[in-house]
Scaffold this motif. Structure first.
Motif, PDB file in Angstrom:
ATOM      1  N   LEU A   1      27.349 -70.275 -58.547  1.00 41.79           N
ATOM      2  CA  LEU A   1      28.580 -70.186 -57.749  1.00 41.79           C
ATOM      3  C   LEU A   1      28.302 -70.265 -56.254  1.00 41.79           C
ATOM      4  O   LEU A   1      29.087 -69.834 -55.436  1.00 41.79           O
ATOM      5  CB  LEU A   1      29.283 -68.851 -58.066  1.00 41.79           C
ATOM      6  CG  LEU A   1      29.924 -68.805 -59.442  1.00 41.79           C
ATOM      7  CD1 LEU A   1      30.346 -67.405 -59.783  1.00 41.79           C
ATOM      8  CD2 LEU A   1      31.103 -69.746 -59.496  1.00 41.79           C
ATOM      9  N   ASN A   2      27.200 -70.811 -55.889  1.00 41.90           N
ATOM     10  CA  ASN A   2      26.838 -70.979 -54.486  1.00 41.90           C
ATOM     11  C   ASN A   2      26.773 -69.667 -53.728  1.00 41.90           C
ATOM     12  O   ASN A   2      27.048 -69.631 -52.528  1.00 41.90           O
ATOM     13  CB  ASN A   2      27.837 -71.901 -53.784  1.00 41.90           C
ATOM     14  CG  ASN A   2      27.830 -73.274 -54.401  1.00 41.90           C
ATOM     15  OD1 ASN A   2      26.906 -73.635 -55.143  1.00 41.90           O
ATOM     16  ND2 ASN A   2      28.815 -74.074 -54.099  1.00 41.90           N
ATOM     17  N   ALA A   3      26.413 -68.569 -54.430  1.00 42.66           N
ATOM     18  CA  ALA A   3      26.278 -67.292 -53.720  1.00 42.66           C
ATOM     19  C   ALA A   3      24.843 -66.838 -53.805  1.00 42.66           C
ATOM     20  O   ALA A   3      24.499 -65.906 -54.520  1.00 42.66           O
ATOM     21  CB  ALA A   3      27.222 -66.266 -54.361  1.00 42.66           C
ATOM     22  N   GLU A   4      24.006 -67.554 -53.004  1.00 37.94           N
ATOM     23  CA  GLU A   4      22.578 -67.270 -53.108  1.00 37.94           C
ATOM     24  C   GLU A   4      22.259 -65.873 -52.627  1.00 37.94           C
ATOM     25  O   GLU A   4      21.452 -65.158 -53.201  1.00 37.94           O
ATOM     26  CB  GLU A   4      21.768 -68.305 -52.310  1.00 37.94           C
ATOM     27  CG  GLU A   4      21.911 -69.729 -52.785  1.00 37.94           C
ATOM     28  CD  GLU A   4      23.039 -70.458 -52.080  1.00 37.94           C
ATOM     29  OE1 GLU A   4      23.707 -69.800 -51.226  1.00 37.94           O
ATOM     30  OE2 GLU A   4      23.296 -71.621 -52.382  1.00 37.94           O
ATOM     31  N   PHE A   5      22.830 -65.530 -51.534  1.00 36.45           N
ATOM     32  CA  PHE A   5      22.515 -64.213 -50.954  1.00 36.45           C
ATOM     33  C   PHE A   5      22.864 -63.118 -51.947  1.00 36.45           C
ATOM     34  O   PHE A   5      22.086 -62.181 -52.160  1.00 36.45           O
ATOM     35  CB  PHE A   5      23.308 -64.029 -49.653  1.00 36.45           C
ATOM     36  CG  PHE A   5      23.126 -62.670 -49.071  1.00 36.45           C
ATOM     37  CD1 PHE A   5      24.196 -61.797 -48.933  1.00 36.45           C
ATOM     38  CD2 PHE A   5      21.856 -62.236 -48.684  1.00 36.45           C
ATOM     39  CE1 PHE A   5      24.000 -60.534 -48.390  1.00 36.45           C
ATOM     40  CE2 PHE A   5      21.682 -60.976 -48.155  1.00 36.45           C
ATOM     41  CZ  PHE A   5      22.753 -60.118 -47.992  1.00 36.45           C
TER      42      PHE A   5
ATOM     43  N   THR B   1      33.547 -65.770 -58.279  1.00 37.94           N
ATOM     44  CA  THR B   1      34.246 -66.986 -58.748  1.00 37.94           C
ATOM     45  C   THR B   1      35.400 -67.341 -57.825  1.00 37.94           C
ATOM     46  O   THR B   1      35.556 -68.495 -57.411  1.00 37.94           O
ATOM     47  CB  THR B   1      34.810 -66.739 -60.158  1.00 37.94           C
ATOM     48  OG1 THR B   1      33.824 -66.207 -60.996  1.00 37.94           O
ATOM     49  CG2 THR B   1      35.341 -68.030 -60.736  1.00 37.94           C
ATOM     50  N   PHE B   2      36.159 -66.333 -57.508  1.00 34.14           N
ATOM     51  CA  PHE B   2      37.309 -66.591 -56.646  1.00 34.14           C
ATOM     52  C   PHE B   2      36.884 -66.996 -55.253  1.00 34.14           C
ATOM     53  O   PHE B   2      37.540 -67.789 -54.588  1.00 34.14           O
ATOM     54  CB  PHE B   2      38.214 -65.368 -56.590  1.00 34.14           C
ATOM     55  CG  PHE B   2      38.966 -65.145 -57.857  1.00 34.14           C
ATOM     56  CD1 PHE B   2      39.023 -63.897 -58.440  1.00 34.14           C
ATOM     57  CD2 PHE B   2      39.594 -66.205 -58.521  1.00 34.14           C
ATOM     58  CE1 PHE B   2      39.706 -63.708 -59.630  1.00 34.14           C
ATOM     59  CE2 PHE B   2      40.275 -66.010 -59.699  1.00 34.14           C
ATOM     60  CZ  PHE B   2      40.329 -64.753 -60.264  1.00 34.14           C
ATOM     61  N   ASN B   3      35.771 -66.398 -54.828  1.00 32.54           N
ATOM     62  CA  ASN B   3      35.245 -66.799 -53.520  1.00 32.54           C
ATOM     63  C   ASN B   3      34.885 -68.282 -53.499  1.00 32.54           C
ATOM     64  O   ASN B   3      35.148 -69.004 -52.561  1.00 32.54           O
ATOM     65  CB  ASN B   3      34.041 -65.953 -53.185  1.00 32.54           C
ATOM     66  CG  ASN B   3      33.490 -66.340 -51.847  1.00 32.54           C
ATOM     67  OD1 ASN B   3      34.189 -66.368 -50.846  1.00 32.54           O
ATOM     68  ND2 ASN B   3      32.233 -66.701 -51.788  1.00 32.54           N
TER      69      ASN B   3
ATOM     70  N   GLY C   1      33.829 -65.780 -46.596  1.00 37.06           N
ATOM     71  CA  GLY C   1      33.002 -65.135 -47.606  1.00 37.06           C
ATOM     72  C   GLY C   1      33.552 -63.808 -48.038  1.00 37.06           C
ATOM     73  O   GLY C   1      32.794 -62.869 -48.304  1.00 37.06           O
ATOM     74  N   LEU C   2      34.889 -63.724 -48.124  1.00 34.08           N
ATOM     75  CA  LEU C   2      35.509 -62.441 -48.450  1.00 34.08           C
ATOM     76  C   LEU C   2      35.040 -61.951 -49.804  1.00 34.08           C
ATOM     77  O   LEU C   2      34.682 -60.784 -49.975  1.00 34.08           O
ATOM     78  CB  LEU C   2      37.037 -62.590 -48.435  1.00 34.08           C
ATOM     79  CG  LEU C   2      37.832 -61.377 -48.895  1.00 34.08           C
ATOM     80  CD1 LEU C   2      37.565 -60.216 -47.980  1.00 34.08           C
ATOM     81  CD2 LEU C   2      39.305 -61.710 -48.920  1.00 34.08           C
ATOM     82  N   GLY C   3      35.014 -62.840 -50.785  1.00 36.75           N
ATOM     83  CA  GLY C   3      34.603 -62.426 -52.114  1.00 36.75           C
ATOM     84  C   GLY C   3      33.193 -61.884 -52.124  1.00 36.75           C
ATOM     85  O   GLY C   3      32.902 -60.872 -52.758  1.00 36.75           O
TER      86      GLY C   3
END
Lengths: 186, 647, 110
Positions: free
Chosen positions: A68-72, C48-50, C66-68
């Motif tokens: 989900l492109n949230a590496e951090f 996911t929503f982010n 980047g709230l999520g």
């Protein structure tokens, strides 16, 4: 993360069509594994096994974050959850069980109805999710990655208040834990 | 002098209060207080009398009731009649109290006796000084009360208690008549003062009826026929009481009342004739009963009744002064007679029963030698009452007889003469049987102490000399002092020698007859006569069966009514009350049942239901957190599903 | 490539499993682990929503960005704090009653 994706991109560049397929396949595989490990967490007889399976589940979730492109967040998840919290769990397990206890049945009498309820819930949720036309798009969506610096900046400016509050909560938890966990010397 | 007359009744009243309150501590000193009080009253009475001679009159002491139409005050009437009576009552009263020191010396209620005597003195003196009917009635009741208290002084003896009751109830009947008469007068004339009434009385039915009703009171108090029955029984009281109250003073109150209200009586002949005839019947009847009686005191009691009848005859025939005169002389010698009788009773002890005092003359006899003073005074009194000159009784009785002749009441004259004959006979029968002849039973006798014989002597002196006041030797001073009608100066009254002669003859004849019967042929003659006239004898010795008639006519029905009322009260009224109580109890039982089975049932039902419900519901508290979570979660899922399905 | 709903389904599955575990495990530590699972499911949803909805006000630094992820960060912190306190409580209960089985700890039973 930047380099890794690019490397993967480079590697799979040739496999153009396979790229999507591989991404999809790997996601479903990791998701299934995560679910399996989660199920094992709640069904193991031995608490140690539960803890280990929990660690595995949390790893799997971290991988999902990557998709989900949230590496951090993935890094933070591994660091904190697996690194600190599961360790804490293992400490607690060590302190509260005798090692040579034989494994006892780990579910109580509510198993059946709890399971049924959970299933009902799951099916309802899935029905709702499928029914709902999820909105997509919006500013900032589909970004490839979110830089750490930008996260830090927004943490300090827009979300400063929750930041302070969370630090207070952590302080309170710390102090509370110490107080409760004290032993009284007679 | 006259203005202090109202203190006369107050001294004895003070003595009464002191003796009643402190009598226990004073013991014998209470007699001294009483005697001092009545002596003080005597002195004041003498002063009042002298004051009245100089011209003092009636006056008002204090205001009392002020009603809308009339005011009734405490007033004092000071006129010749009341002065004379005051002197008589105080002298006789004081002497009798001195006598009582000896007679009642060993009695344990000594001080209370003197307290009652003082109360009586106070009431009697108050009665004499009353100037209106209301005050008179108050003291009238007062003397009645004292009479009752003193008759039943030895109340441990049932006979005395009964006698007291009999006296009170009988005089009450008379008093009711008096009260009605007073009220009648008040409603007619709106005043109750004697002097006003005398002026207002007119010849009509109202006043006649009022006079007759007032005479009813006199009948009761003075023991005239038909209310005479209480006086003989009153002899159960101590002899000084008999002497003071029932001979000299209280019984004279009836005569005094008639004299006081004489203005109402003279309106026409009806009240006067009623007074005279009832007096005549009484005089004859009582004298005849005394002929055959055997108790010292009862003979004297009947003699009193008879003499009072004679006084009533005098008043009824118009002989106002004569009646008052006889009242005065009778007080002295009757008191003397009773005191002598008391002296005799007190001194003799029947040998076989040392504690018993006998009053039966058949057991006595030949006492003269052992009791010279008592005997001598006894004889003097007897001569006085028999009407032998120059003793006091002769002058007064002769006055009545001569007035009867003068006013033409020949029938009443004959009755009076007959009465005098019987009086002389029975009195000397008594004297001969008691003092002379052989002693009929074993008796130990001694003369009475000085404290008793000195009053006897003083009274004997009075009995001898007091009559001269109304005799020709003093120009009929009494009659010119006390009279009814308009003021008149000293009258010269011609002595009626016929009346004098015949009354003396009759008296001497009676004495001679008694001598014949009881000294000369003392065993044979009385018994022979008794046998011959046995029916008459029985009637006389049973007092004409009057008591038995009253018992049958009045007393038994009254008692039966009382028993009936009691049964009614017990059965009906108490029954109703008990029944009500039982109903209440039954209702309360029902209510308690309801309370237990219905009300409590519902209350308990609520509690039980709550208990059941809670028993069921509390299973939720399993103590297990996961159960709670399950339940909560169940609710959530339910909501979701419903929303989902419902859309 | 991967539709949004699949991620959400993953989150739902993890949540259901976590609920099942919270209702069923016999030891307190097991329940705490299930709760961690639940929290992670929530985190998955947030991320996911982010990814798919972005942030309300546009890219940083002007808007909330980047709230999520920030939210998920905080959730992790909260999860950590709650785990700490919960485990300390478990240790304290274990000291008191020498058992960690939830069935036996029922002082509030009727």
């Amino acid at each position: 993360m930047n380099g890794l994706i690019q490397t993967l991109n480079n590697l799979l560049n040739d496999f153009g069509l396979y790229r999507e397929f591989v991404i999809k396949a790997s996601f479903y595989f990791i998701a299934a594994l995560t679910c399996l490990f989660a199920f094992m967490v709640v069904r193991s007889r031995d608490i140690f096994h539960c803890a280990v399976f929990l660690a595995a589940t949390l790893f799997g979730v971290a991988c999902v974050y990557l998709f989900l492109n949230a590496e951090f967040l993935a890094a933070v998840q591994v660091l904190i959850y697996v690194g600190a919290i599961v360790t804490l769990f293992i400490f607690a397990i060590m302190l509260t069980t005798k090692i040579h206890d034989k494994a006892i049945k780990q579910t109580n009498r509510q198993a059946l109805i709890g399971g049924a309820l959970a299933l009902v819930l799951l099916s309802s949720l899935i029905a709702i999710i499928n029914r709902n036309p999820w909105k997509a798009g919006g500013p900032g969506a589909d970004r490839e990655f979110l830089g750490l610096g930008e996260l830090g900046k927004s943490l300090m400016s827009t979300y400063a208040l929750p930041f302070e509050v969370i630090s207070l909560i952590l302080l309170a938890a710390l102090v509370g834990a110490i107080v409760i966990g004290r032993t009284y010397k007679e | 002098m006259v203005k202090y007359a109202h203190l006369i009744p107050l001294f004895p009243f003070l003595a009464f209060a002191i003796n009643i309150l402190f009598g226990r501590k004073l013991k014998k000193a209470s007699a001294i207080i009483s005697i001092a009080a009545s002596s003080a009253s005597f002195f004041l009475a003498a002063l009042t009398f002298l004051g009245n001679l100089k011209g003092g009159g009636s006056y008002v002491v204090a205001k009392w009731l002020a009603l809308k139409t009339v005011a009734i005050d405490f007033g004092v009437i000071v006129d010749p009649l009341s002065c004379m009576m005051l002197l008589v009552v105080t002298i006789v009263g004081t002497l009798i109290q001195i006598y009582s020191i000896g007679y009642m010396g060993e009695d344990k209620r000594f001080s209370r006796f003197f307290a009652y005597l003082s109360l009586f003195m106070s009431s009697m003196l108050g009665l004499l000084l009353a100037d209106n009917f209301v005050i008179l009635y108050i003291f009238w009741e007062g003397v009645g009360l004292c009479s009752y208290l003193l008759i039943s002084f030895w109340f441990e003896r049932p006979a005395a208690a009964k006698a007291g009751m009999k006296a009170f109830i009988t005089t009450r009947i008379g008093d009711t008549g008096l009260l009605i008469g007073i009220l009648l007068l008040f409603f007619t004339t709106k005043t109750l003062y004697f002097k006003d009434l005398a002026g207002l009385a007119g010849d009509n039915t109202v006043f006649t009826i009022a006079a007759l009703l007032i005479f009813c009171g006199a009948i009761g108090k003075s023991a005239q026929f038909p209310l005479h029955v209480w006086l003989p029984d009153a002899m159960e009281g101590p002899t000084p009481v008999s002497a003071l109250i029932h001979a000299a003073t209280m019984v004279a109150a009836g005569v005094y009342l008639v004299a006081r209200a004489y203005g109402i009586f003279v309106i026409n002949q009806i009240p006067l004739m009623a007074v005279a005839y009832i007096g005549a019947i009484t005089a004859l009847m009582a004298a005849s009963i005394a002929l055959v009686n055997n108790d010292i005191k009862r003979i004297l009691a009947y003699s009193t009744i008879s003499q009072l009848g004679l006084m009533m005859v005098g008043l009824g025939a118009g002989a106002y002064s004569a009646g008052a005169f006889h009242l005065m002389t009778h007080a002295f010698f009757k008191a003397l007679l009773f005191l002598c009788a008391g002296s005799v009773i007190h001194s003799i002890h029947v040998e076989d029963e040392p504690s018993l005092h006998t009053q039966d003359i058949r057991k006595m006899g030949g006492l003269f030698n052992k009791m010279k003073i008592t005997g001598a005074t006894f004889i003097i009194a007897g001569l006085a009452i028999a009407g032998v000159p120059p003793f006091a009784g002769f002058w007064s009785k002769d006055e009545i007889l001569s007035e009867l002749l003068k006013s033409g009441h020949y029938g009443l004259f004959v009755v009076a003469l007959l009465t005098s004959l019987m009086t002389a006979f029975y009195m000397f029968r008594l004297i001969f049987l008691v003092l002379f002849g052989k002693t009929r039973s074993k008796l130990r006798v001694h003369e009475s102490p000085n404290v008793m014989t000195i009053p006897l002597s003083i009274l004997a002196a009075f009995s001898i000399f007091i009559g001269f006041i109304g005799s020709p030797f003093m120009n009929h001073a009494f009659q010119n002092f006390i009279y009814f009608g308009d003021v008149h100066t000293m009258e010269i009254i011609e002595p009626n020698y016929f009346a004098m002669g015949i009354s003396t003859a009759v008296g001497l004849f009676g004495i001679g007859l008694a001598y014949l019967f009881y000294i000369l042929n003392n065993k044979i003659l009385p018994q022979a006569i008794r046998a011959r006239f046995s029916l008459l004898y029985n009637v006389l010795s049973n007092k004409y069966y009057v008591d038995e008639i009253y018992e049958f006519l009045f007393i038994k029905p009254c008692l039966r009514l009382a028993a009936l009322s009691f049964k009614f009260d017990l059965g009906a009224i108490d029954g109703t009350v008990n029944w009500a109580a039982r109903v209440a109890m039954a209702i309360s039982r029902v209510k308690s049942w309801i309370d237990i089975h219905v009300v409590d049932f519902f209350v308990n039902l609520v509690a039980v239901l709550t208990g059941f419900a809670s028993l069921a519901v509390r299973r939720i508290h399993t103590g297990s957190v996961q159960n709670y979570l399950l339940i909560a979660f169940f609710g959530l899922v339910l909501i979701i599903v419903i929303k989902l399905i419902g859309g | 490539m991967i539709p949004q709903s699949h991620f959400l389904i993953l989150g739902a599955i993890l949540f259901a499993i976590g609920i099942y575990g919270a209702l069923t495990r016999r030891t307190a530590i097991g329940i705490l682990m299930s709760i961690e699972l639940i929290l992670n499911a929530a985190n998955v949803n947030l991320i996911t929503f982010n990814r798919f909805l972005g942030s309300p006000d546009g890219p940083a630094p002007s808007g909330a960005d980047g709230l999520g992820q920030i939210f998920a960060l905080f959730v992790i912190a909260i999860a950590a704090a709650s785990a700490v306190v919960g485990l300390v409580l478990v240790i304290a209960i274990y000291r008191n009653s020498k058992t960690i089985l939830m069935d036996k700890i029922n002082l509030m039973k009727w």
